[in-house]
Design a protein around this motif. Structure first.
Motif, PDB file in Angstrom:
ATOM      1  N   LEU A  70       0.782  -1.400  -0.077  1.00  0.00           N
ATOM      2  CA  LEU A  70       0.023  -0.061   0.104  1.00  0.00           C
ATOM      3  C   LEU A  70       0.957   1.307  -0.118  1.00  0.00           C
ATOM      4  CD1 LEU A  70      -3.058  -0.828   2.246  1.00  0.00           C
ATOM      5  CD2 LEU A  70      -2.885   0.497   0.017  1.00  0.00           C
ATOM      6  N   SER A  71       2.080   1.236  -0.052  1.00  0.00           N
ATOM      7  CA  SER A  71       2.856   2.334   0.386  1.00  0.00           C
ATOM      8  C   SER A  71       3.270   3.153  -0.909  1.00  0.00           C
ATOM      9  CB  SER A  71       4.089   2.100   1.077  1.00  0.00           C
ATOM     10  OG  SER A  71       4.652   0.643   0.549  1.00  0.00           O
ATOM     11  N   ILE A  95     -10.405  -3.339   0.873  1.00  0.00           N
ATOM     12  CA  ILE A  95      -9.099  -3.383   0.343  1.00  0.00           C
ATOM     13  C   ILE A  95      -8.228  -4.583   0.687  1.00  0.00           C
ATOM     14  CG2 ILE A  95      -6.982  -2.109  -0.199  1.00  0.00           C
ATOM     15  CD1 ILE A  95      -8.838   0.419   0.422  1.00  0.00           C
ATOM     16  N   TYR A  96      -7.451  -5.259  -0.131  1.00  0.00           N
ATOM     17  CA  TYR A  96      -6.707  -6.231   0.202  1.00  0.00           C
ATOM     18  C   TYR A  96      -5.412  -6.036  -0.407  1.00  0.00           C
ATOM     19  CZ  TYR A  96      -5.125 -11.024   1.248  1.00  0.00           C
ATOM     20  OH  TYR A  96      -4.235 -12.085   1.653  1.00  0.00           O
ATOM     21  N   ASN A  97      -4.495  -6.239   0.675  1.00  0.00           N
ATOM     22  CA  ASN A  97      -3.029  -5.677   0.319  1.00  0.00           C
ATOM     23  C   ASN A  97      -2.228  -7.193  -0.061  1.00  0.00           C
ATOM     24  OD1 ASN A  97      -0.708  -4.502   0.017  1.00  0.00           O
ATOM     25  ND2 ASN A  97      -0.203  -4.088   2.345  1.00  0.00           N
ATOM     26  N   LYS A  99       1.056  -9.187  -0.147  1.00  0.00           N
ATOM     27  CA  LYS A  99       2.533  -8.862   0.339  1.00  0.00           C
ATOM     28  C   LYS A  99       3.537  -9.159  -0.586  1.00  0.00           C
ATOM     29  CE  LYS A  99       0.050 -11.708   3.362  1.00  0.00           C
ATOM     30  NZ  LYS A  99       0.212 -12.918   4.187  1.00  0.00           N
ATOM     31  N   LYS A 109      -4.606 -16.680  -5.817  1.00  0.00           N
ATOM     32  CA  LYS A 109      -5.565 -17.971  -5.953  1.00  0.00           C
ATOM     33  C   LYS A 109      -6.099 -17.921  -4.687  1.00  0.00           C
ATOM     34  CE  LYS A 109      -3.189 -21.434  -8.031  1.00  0.00           C
ATOM     35  NZ  LYS A 109      -1.722 -21.876  -8.171  1.00  0.00           N
ATOM     36  N   ARG A 110      -5.472 -18.054  -3.555  1.00  0.00           N
ATOM     37  CA  ARG A 110      -6.112 -18.379  -2.189  1.00  0.00           C
ATOM     38  C   ARG A 110      -7.153 -17.302  -1.946  1.00  0.00           C
ATOM     39  NH1 ARG A 110      -2.666 -16.921   1.543  1.00  0.00           N
ATOM     40  NH2 ARG A 110      -1.088 -17.501   0.550  1.00  0.00           N
ATOM     41  N   LEU A 111      -7.037 -16.206  -2.153  1.00  0.00           N
ATOM     42  CA  LEU A 111      -8.052 -15.091  -2.042  1.00  0.00           C
ATOM     43  C   LEU A 111      -9.145 -15.282  -2.588  1.00  0.00           C
ATOM     44  CD1 LEU A 111      -8.471 -12.378  -0.428  1.00  0.00           C
ATOM     45  CD2 LEU A 111      -7.674 -11.215  -2.471  1.00  0.00           C
ATOM     46  N   LEU A 112      -9.116 -15.558  -3.987  1.00  0.00           N
ATOM     47  CA  LEU A 112     -10.212 -15.933  -4.799  1.00  0.00           C
ATOM     48  C   LEU A 112     -11.128 -16.841  -4.475  1.00  0.00           C
ATOM     49  CD1 LEU A 112      -9.009 -14.980  -8.293  1.00  0.00           C
ATOM     50  CD2 LEU A 112     -10.805 -13.927  -6.863  1.00  0.00           C
ATOM     51  N   TYR A 220      12.909  -2.781  -2.379  1.00  0.00           N
ATOM     52  CA  TYR A 220      11.678  -2.214  -1.967  1.00  0.00           C
ATOM     53  C   TYR A 220      10.640  -1.589  -3.099  1.00  0.00           C
ATOM     54  CZ  TYR A 220       8.890   1.007   1.374  1.00  0.00           C
ATOM     55  OH  TYR A 220       7.985   1.813   1.913  1.00  0.00           O
ATOM     56  N   ARG A 221       9.534  -1.801  -3.068  1.00  0.00           N
ATOM     57  CA  ARG A 221       8.416  -1.546  -3.850  1.00  0.00           C
ATOM     58  C   ARG A 221       8.697  -1.491  -5.395  1.00  0.00           C
ATOM     59  NH1 ARG A 221       7.066   3.730  -0.854  1.00  0.00           N
ATOM     60  NH2 ARG A 221       7.494   4.647  -2.912  1.00  0.00           N
TER      61      ARG A 221
ATOM     62  N   GLN B  47     -10.799 -23.878  -2.008  1.00  0.00           N
ATOM     63  CA  GLN B  47     -10.261 -22.948  -0.703  1.00  0.00           C
ATOM     64  C   GLN B  47     -11.656 -23.173  -0.079  1.00  0.00           C
ATOM     65  OE1 GLN B  47      -7.668 -22.562   0.382  1.00  0.00           O
ATOM     66  NE2 GLN B  47      -6.316 -21.539  -1.109  1.00  0.00           N
ATOM     67  N   GLN B  83       0.358  -4.403   8.378  1.00  0.00           N
ATOM     68  CA  GLN B  83       0.780  -5.439   7.375  1.00  0.00           C
ATOM     69  C   GLN B  83       1.781  -6.370   7.955  1.00  0.00           C
ATOM     70  OE1 GLN B  83      -0.837  -6.244   4.237  1.00  0.00           O
ATOM     71  NE2 GLN B  83       0.113  -8.103   5.285  1.00  0.00           N
ATOM     72  N   ILE B  95      -8.883  -3.943   4.510  1.00  0.00           N
ATOM     73  CA  ILE B  95      -8.835  -2.517   5.075  1.00  0.00           C
ATOM     74  C   ILE B  95     -10.374  -1.897   4.491  1.00  0.00           C
ATOM     75  CG2 ILE B  95      -7.577  -0.398   4.445  1.00  0.00           C
ATOM     76  CD1 ILE B  95      -5.254  -1.984   3.661  1.00  0.00           C
TER      77      ILE B  95
END
Lengths: 332, 332
Positions: A70-71, A95-97, A99, A109-112, A220-221, B47, B83, B95
């Motif tokens: 998110l940064s 909102i899902y961040n 990692k 995949k896990r999220l869906l 980073y990012r 899942q 996070q 979020i």
DNA sequence: GTGAAAGCGCTAACAA
DNA sequence: TTGTTAGCGCTTTCAC
């Protein structure tokens, strides 16, 4: 506080079906019972549990925006567009961040699979075609923002063109040794912009000089950060002769780069990328990306498609605009 | 893709209980069946649905961070801390963005009633004591970050002290006409910082001059934005004599203010607030707030308390640090 | 080690 | 207009 539909029903002296009806704004409730239920519910601070509703309805009324780390200021603008579009509906935005510690595709995949939402907005998630193919097999409604896959809805800005425009600007103003501050090698937008830069030089009859394509820390990012810009510029300034102008891949990098120049009392012409809000206030010339717009339009398309069985795919590509302020000229 | 536990059970030739067991890492499954189930699940991309799990378990394994208008750099740092803390667990982070179009307390009430999460982090949500009292009646686990309420867990930084430190710095360096660029009148942190500023002047034997306390546009993000800083500084520069030094309420404001000064070829000493990442690169002196730390520590406390029935309240207050870079000195 | 069945808090037929 | 009831997709006793 925080009771179930049964508590409300009992307290109001009606059945749970009736309570459910008033919360679903069914017309089949007498205004008298409706009032009664509403009062009881208000008094007891009752709201239907989202999860139970989701299960029963097979519809959750939530849209999930999936973003990496998110940064990054870029997302913020996109998210603003998304939020504004959703505010006009009765959907919720979660909102899902994603990692950085795990492969994005695995996280998706896990999220869906968990089916938290009715639709998904993937913002700046860059996957390969085969990975997107995997993801689309979940047959959930989705739109990609800032990436593209032929079988999905997407809203994207043309990275190659962005880099081309910036590079061409400098060429047209007589510069030859134009440097590029880049990002992580594997980053897809970074790769495309690099291509655009190289092609433009070539088109102009110049041979790209690898030593002018630099980056610093890209952990980073993906390198779209201040430190990378700072370090990259230091590397550039070690070279003799110095480059004559600098193209960056983000405004944030440009800020780092400018800082490095200042330390050596230099100010080479430089162009950023994104046009984040504060760019205007530091006089940064930059490639403007329509972030808010992409967020809003993408969300509207998603909302539009939810519920339909065979929605037609919508795909849109924007071309970034060169915004000239002071940093791009010789004496800034 | 995207099936139910029944599909997996049938395909693997076991009962749904067994499938559930392997997904919950129960030891009471023979490694043979476990393997079989895992293979089928993987193949079918299965899942467990989050909502069904949440209902059945009465535990959702999600933490929700609630933030106002995502466009503020301050939150980003806090969210990074959050996070990182969550990444070490098997919780998910969702979020939720509080909109500016509706009273925050109403949005929170609705949100909490829906019980999406096991615990809530309220980041920079500023409510009155009576409003927080309402909210805590939902008896959900929660911690406030960047606000305080006596009966809740909170992690806060002392706003008054922050403004005092900045003001005192200028006083100690011989400045008298010290201006304050403020934010929306009703903003609680803004009010506290204003108090700190005024008290410090008073302590020093000076009478605060109302005309040196200014703001421009405060509609957007309560005035913690570039434009406000820019406009406020313009107002200050219309005054004769000009102020001798300027204290801001955010780094972003300071950037706007500096821009306004540059246009008139001035550079008064100025101190920002937050220490956002790029502050370092533009040499901005500022009050550093431990944003990442607050996010991380707050989250750990929350995670720790989830499941316990009578956790003890933890409250912590930080004092911001004055970070001196170049903008605070006479000749920057 | 495994399965049957009750229940989590809702919605949505279907009856009345 | 209202109530009864069968799910929604899981977890979790309780038997076996």
């Amino acid at each position: 506080m925080s009771n179930t539909i049964y508590d409300i029903a009992r307290q109001a002296g009606v059945s749970i079906a009736t309570v459910s009806r008033v919360f679903n704004e069914s017309p089949n409730v007498s205004s008298k019972t409706r009032k009664k239920v509403q009062n009881v519910a208000k008094e007891m601070g009752y709201q239907p549990q989202g999860m139970a509703q989701g299960l029963a309805r097979r519809k959750k009324n939530v849209i999930m925006a999936v973003v990496p780390l998110l940064s990054n200021y870029f997302f913020l603008q996109v998210l603003n567009g998304i939020q504004d579009a959703i505010s006009e509906t009765n959907f919720e935005l979660h909102i899902y961040n994603v990692k950085s510690s795990e492969k994005p595709v695995d996280q998706l995949k896990r999220l869906l699979g968990r089916r938290w939402a009715d639709g998904y907005l993937f913002v700046s998630i860059h996957l390969s075609d085969s990975e997107w193919k995997m993801i689309s097999q979940f047959d959930q409604q989705m739109v990609l923002i800032d990436d593209a896959y032929s079988a999905c809805n997407y809203f994207q800005v043309n990275n190659k063109q962005g880099a081309r425009k910036a590079t061409r600007y400098f060429l047209e103003h007589g510069f030859k040794r134009i440097a590029l501050i880049t990002a992580k090698e594997e980053s897809i937008p970074a790769a495309k912009r690099r291509q655009g830069y190289i092609q433009t030089l070539t088109d102009w009859g110049l041979t790209p000089d690898e030593s002018l394509i630099v980056s610093g820390d890209t952990q980073y990012r993906d390198g779209f950060n201040e430190e990378n810009g700072y370090e990259a510029m230091q590397k550039l300034l070690e070279q003799t002769p110095n480059p004559e102008a600098v193209v960056c891949m983000s405004d944030i990098q440009a800020i780092g780069a400018i800082s490095a120049m200042k330390e050596q009392n230099l100010s080479l012409p430089i162009i950023g990328y994104d046009d984040i809000q504060l760019a205007k206030y530091i006089g940064l010339s930059t490639m403007r990306q329509p972030m808010y717009k992409m967020g809003k339009e993408g969300t509207n398309v998603l909302l539009d498609q939810i519920g339909k069985d065979q929605p037609k795919v919508v795909q849109k590509e924007y071309i970034p605009d060169l915004i000239l302020r002071s940093t791009s000229s010789q004496q800034n």
